[in-house]
Design a protein around this motif. Structure first.
Motif, PDB file in Angstrom:
ATOM      1  N   ARG A  39       0.866  -1.183   0.000  1.00  0.00           N
ATOM      2  CA  ARG A  39       0.000   0.000   0.000  1.00  0.00           C
ATOM      3  C   ARG A  39       0.898   1.227   0.000  1.00  0.00           C
ATOM      4  NH1 ARG A  39      -4.755  -0.877   4.444  1.00  0.00           N
ATOM      5  NH2 ARG A  39      -3.003  -1.070   5.852  1.00  0.00           N
ATOM      6  N   THR A  40       0.413   2.298  -0.592  1.00  0.00           N
ATOM      7  CA  THR A  40       1.179   3.543  -0.564  1.00  0.00           C
ATOM      8  C   THR A  40       0.521   4.523   0.389  1.00  0.00           C
ATOM      9  OG1 THR A  40      -0.021   4.390  -2.476  1.00  0.00           O
ATOM     10  CG2 THR A  40       2.069   3.310  -2.904  1.00  0.00           C
ATOM     11  N   LYS A  41       1.382   5.268   1.076  1.00  0.00           N
ATOM     12  CA  LYS A  41       0.885   6.342   1.937  1.00  0.00           C
ATOM     13  C   LYS A  41       0.416   7.468   1.040  1.00  0.00           C
ATOM     14  CE  LYS A  41       4.124   5.599   5.726  1.00  0.00           C
ATOM     15  NZ  LYS A  41       5.271   6.146   6.460  1.00  0.00           N
ATOM     16  N   ASN A  42      -0.606   8.147   1.476  1.00  0.00           N
ATOM     17  CA  ASN A  42      -1.046   9.321   0.734  1.00  0.00           C
ATOM     18  C   ASN A  42      -0.003  10.421   0.889  1.00  0.00           C
ATOM     19  OD1 ASN A  42      -3.408   8.132  -0.094  1.00  0.00           O
ATOM     20  ND2 ASN A  42      -4.586   8.893   1.630  1.00  0.00           N
ATOM     21  N   THR A  43       0.350  11.029  -0.205  1.00  0.00           N
ATOM     22  CA  THR A  43       1.328  12.105  -0.193  1.00  0.00           C
ATOM     23  C   THR A  43       0.633  13.413   0.173  1.00  0.00           C
ATOM     24  OG1 THR A  43       2.620  11.007  -1.899  1.00  0.00           O
ATOM     25  CG2 THR A  43       3.014  13.359  -1.592  1.00  0.00           C
ATOM     26  N   ALA A  44       1.210  14.139   1.106  1.00  0.00           N
ATOM     27  CA  ALA A  44       0.703  15.478   1.445  1.00  0.00           C
ATOM     28  C   ALA A  44       1.331  16.473   0.468  1.00  0.00           C
ATOM     29  CB  ALA A  44       1.064  15.826   2.882  1.00  0.00           C
ATOM     30  N   TRP A  45       0.561  17.482   0.091  1.00  0.00           N
ATOM     31  CA  TRP A  45       1.019  18.457  -0.893  1.00  0.00           C
ATOM     32  C   TRP A  45       0.884  19.865  -0.342  1.00  0.00           C
ATOM     33  CZ3 TRP A  45       3.066  16.700  -5.434  1.00  0.00           C
ATOM     34  CH2 TRP A  45       2.808  15.358  -5.757  1.00  0.00           C
ATOM     35  N   LEU A  46       1.839  20.706  -0.661  1.00  0.00           N
ATOM     36  CA  LEU A  46       1.796  22.126  -0.355  1.00  0.00           C
ATOM     37  C   LEU A  46       1.411  22.827  -1.654  1.00  0.00           C
ATOM     38  CD1 LEU A  46       2.349  24.451   1.627  1.00  0.00           C
ATOM     39  CD2 LEU A  46       4.730  24.415   0.840  1.00  0.00           C
ATOM     40  N   SER A  47       0.275  23.519  -1.644  1.00  0.00           N
ATOM     41  CA  SER A  47      -0.254  24.156  -2.854  1.00  0.00           C
ATOM     42  C   SER A  47       0.050  25.644  -2.858  1.00  0.00           C
ATOM     43  CB  SER A  47      -1.764  23.934  -2.940  1.00  0.00           C
ATOM     44  OG  SER A  47      -2.059  22.557  -3.022  1.00  0.00           O
ATOM     45  N   LEU A  48       0.643  26.106  -3.956  1.00  0.00           N
ATOM     46  CA  LEU A  48       1.067  27.500  -4.090  1.00  0.00           C
ATOM     47  C   LEU A  48       0.528  28.099  -5.385  1.00  0.00           C
ATOM     48  CD1 LEU A  48       4.782  26.767  -3.222  1.00  0.00           C
ATOM     49  CD2 LEU A  48       3.124  27.797  -1.680  1.00  0.00           C
ATOM     50  N   VAL A  49       0.166  29.370  -5.316  1.00  0.00           N
ATOM     51  CA  VAL A  49      -0.307  30.083  -6.505  1.00  0.00           C
ATOM     52  C   VAL A  49       0.619  31.274  -6.750  1.00  0.00           C
ATOM     53  CG1 VAL A  49      -2.232  31.323  -7.569  1.00  0.00           C
ATOM     54  CG2 VAL A  49      -2.695  29.439  -5.990  1.00  0.00           C
ATOM     55  N   PRO A  50       1.371  31.259  -7.854  1.00  0.00           N
ATOM     56  CA  PRO A  50       2.238  32.398  -8.190  1.00  0.00           C
ATOM     57  C   PRO A  50       1.388  33.589  -8.638  1.00  0.00           C
ATOM     58  CG  PRO A  50       2.789  30.435  -9.490  1.00  0.00           C
ATOM     59  CD  PRO A  50       1.537  30.145  -8.766  1.00  0.00           C
ATOM     60  N   ARG A  51       1.867  34.804  -8.327  1.00  0.00           N
ATOM     61  CA  ARG A  51       1.141  36.033  -8.648  1.00  0.00           C
ATOM     62  C   ARG A  51       1.086  36.270 -10.158  1.00  0.00           C
ATOM     63  NH1 ARG A  51       4.363  40.709  -6.756  1.00  0.00           N
ATOM     64  NH2 ARG A  51       5.332  40.388  -8.747  1.00  0.00           N
ATOM     65  N   ASP A  52       2.169  35.951 -10.861  1.00  0.00           N
ATOM     66  CA  ASP A  52       2.231  36.215 -12.293  1.00  0.00           C
ATOM     67  C   ASP A  52       3.184  35.211 -12.948  1.00  0.00           C
ATOM     68  OD1 ASP A  52       4.815  37.145 -11.653  1.00  0.00           O
ATOM     69  OD2 ASP A  52       4.144  39.232 -11.585  1.00  0.00           O
ATOM     70  N   ILE A  53       3.373  35.353 -14.231  1.00  0.00           N
ATOM     71  CA  ILE A  53       4.220  34.427 -14.986  1.00  0.00           C
ATOM     72  C   ILE A  53       5.659  34.468 -14.486  1.00  0.00           C
ATOM     73  CG2 ILE A  53       5.193  33.908 -17.256  1.00  0.00           C
ATOM     74  CD1 ILE A  53       2.516  34.764 -18.462  1.00  0.00           C
ATOM     75  N   SER A  54       6.157  35.647 -14.206  1.00  0.00           N
ATOM     76  CA  SER A  54       7.527  35.784 -13.722  1.00  0.00           C
ATOM     77  C   SER A  54       7.716  35.015 -12.407  1.00  0.00           C
ATOM     78  CB  SER A  54       7.860  37.263 -13.525  1.00  0.00           C
ATOM     79  OG  SER A  54       9.136  37.404 -12.945  1.00  0.00           O
ATOM     80  N   ALA A  55       6.785  35.161 -11.480  1.00  0.00           N
ATOM     81  CA  ALA A  55       6.856  34.451 -10.200  1.00  0.00           C
ATOM     82  C   ALA A  55       6.730  32.942 -10.419  1.00  0.00           C
ATOM     83  CB  ALA A  55       5.779  34.945  -9.243  1.00  0.00           C
ATOM     84  N   ALA A  56       5.882  32.549 -11.371  1.00  0.00           N
ATOM     85  CA  ALA A  56       5.698  31.128 -11.659  1.00  0.00           C
ATOM     86  C   ALA A  56       6.997  30.507 -12.183  1.00  0.00           C
ATOM     87  CB  ALA A  56       4.572  30.935 -12.682  1.00  0.00           C
ATOM     88  N   LEU A  57       7.670  31.216 -13.090  1.00  0.00           N
ATOM     89  CA  LEU A  57       8.934  30.706 -13.626  1.00  0.00           C
ATOM     90  C   LEU A  57       9.991  30.600 -12.530  1.00  0.00           C
ATOM     91  CD1 LEU A  57       9.086  32.615 -17.019  1.00  0.00           C
ATOM     92  CD2 LEU A  57       8.863  30.144 -16.685  1.00  0.00           C
ATOM     93  N   GLU A  58      10.076  31.630 -11.689  1.00  0.00           N
ATOM     94  CA  GLU A  58      11.066  31.610 -10.617  1.00  0.00           C
ATOM     95  C   GLU A  58      10.769  30.505  -9.608  1.00  0.00           C
ATOM     96  OE1 GLU A  58      13.221  34.578  -7.396  1.00  0.00           O
ATOM     97  OE2 GLU A  58      11.690  35.395  -8.729  1.00  0.00           O
ATOM     98  N   LEU A  59       9.497  30.337  -9.256  1.00  0.00           N
ATOM     99  CA  LEU A  59       9.105  29.280  -8.327  1.00  0.00           C
ATOM    100  C   LEU A  59       9.394  27.901  -8.921  1.00  0.00           C
ATOM    101  CD1 LEU A  59       7.764  28.380  -5.684  1.00  0.00           C
ATOM    102  CD2 LEU A  59       5.557  28.515  -6.886  1.00  0.00           C
ATOM    103  N   GLY A  60       9.100  27.730 -10.190  1.00  0.00           N
ATOM    104  CA  GLY A  60       9.378  26.458 -10.854  1.00  0.00           C
ATOM    105  C   GLY A  60      10.861  26.150 -10.900  1.00  0.00           C
TER     106      GLY A  60
END
Length: 151
Positions: free
Chosen positions: A81-102
């Motif tokens: 059996r696999t344990k359920n993975t916990a996830w931290l969900s984040l929303v970048p403000r804009d494309i620039s923040a999304a690229l940097e976060l990625g």
């Protein structure tokens, strides 16, 4: 210690499912609960939920999965059996923040998933450790927690 070198099949297969169901009624099914990292491994030592120490030594072409049956007999079954993975969900403000976060997440070798505009990071430790690393993103407002419970 028993060492399992092959996967018998899937607990979802009808022929195996019926046998497992009958064994469950008699308390003869044990589970090997693994986290997301261990499920990817071919060799490991672990303890079953029932407290038995065991080893797994699979060929490179075999892959563990949720429901993999490692042992099936008339009196006992061992199922992964696999344990359920916990996830931290984040929303970048804009494309620039999304690229940097990625880019940052990739450099940290974090496992991620994408859900529309939400970047989800698999938690393999304390959420506070992840939040400490992400503090500059969050404090500046470039990234917002999609799940405020993690704040």
């Amino acid at each position: 210690m028993n060492v399992y070198t092959a996967i018998v099949g899937s607990a979802a297969e009808p022929r195996i499912s019926d046998l497992v169901h009958n064994l469950e009624h008699h308390g003869r099914v044990d589970y090997l609960t693994l986290n997301a990292d261990d499920i990817q491994r071919h060799r490991l030592r672990a303890t079953t939920d029932g407290g038995d120490e065991c080893g797994v030594a699979l060929d490179r072409d075999a892959q563990l999965f949720d429901g993999a049956v490692l042992r099936l007999s008339s009196d006992y079954a061992l199922i992964v059996r696999t344990k359920n993975t916990a996830w931290l969900s984040l929303v970048p403000r804009d494309i620039s923040a999304a690229l940097e976060l990625g880019y940052f997440s990739g450099n940290m070798h974090w496992k991620v998933q994408f859900d529309g505009e939400v970047l989800k990071i698999a938690l393999k430790g304390a959420v506070d450790d992840y939040l400490a690393r992400l503090h500059p993103f969050i404090e500046s407002g470039r990234v917002v927690l999609a799940d405020p419970a993690h704040a």
